[in-house]
Scaffold this active site. Structure first.
Site, PDB file in Angstrom:
ATOM      1  CG  MET A  76      58.845 -25.850  45.920  1.00 16.47           C
ATOM      2  SD  MET A  76      58.443 -25.024  45.661  1.00 16.47           S
ATOM      3  CE  MET A  76      60.045 -23.884  46.190  1.00 16.47           C
ATOM      4  N   PRO A  77      59.694 -29.198  44.381  1.00 14.07           N
ATOM      5  CG  PRO A  77      58.800 -31.567  43.480  1.00 14.07           C
ATOM      6  CD  PRO A  77      59.219 -30.786  45.025  1.00 14.07           C
TER       7      PRO A  77
END
Length: 63
Positions: free
Chosen positions: A1-2
């Site tokens: 998850m950026p």
């Protein structure tokens, strides 16, 4: 998850912050192929008295 963390001097409108979130999210989708639903953007607003530029506060510089 950026996760993108952005620091900005206080005073931006909700519309401007919404645009930052949208464009940063899209940039991460384009750059790393992450699904938009997985991207998180956090904007941290910093008081002008706590932001230094060339030895002075942003407030003292009239920013």
């Amino acid at each position: 998850m950026p996760f993108a963390q952005i620091y900005m001097i206080e005073g931006r409108s909700e519309e401007q912050k919404r645009a930052v979130i949208e464009k940063v999210s899209q940039a991460l989708v384009d750059a790393v192929g992450a699904p938009k639903e997985a991207i998180r953007v956090w904007i941290q607003e910093v008081p002008k008295t706590n932001w230094g530029i060339a030895g002075q506060t942003a407030k003292d510089l009239g920013r």
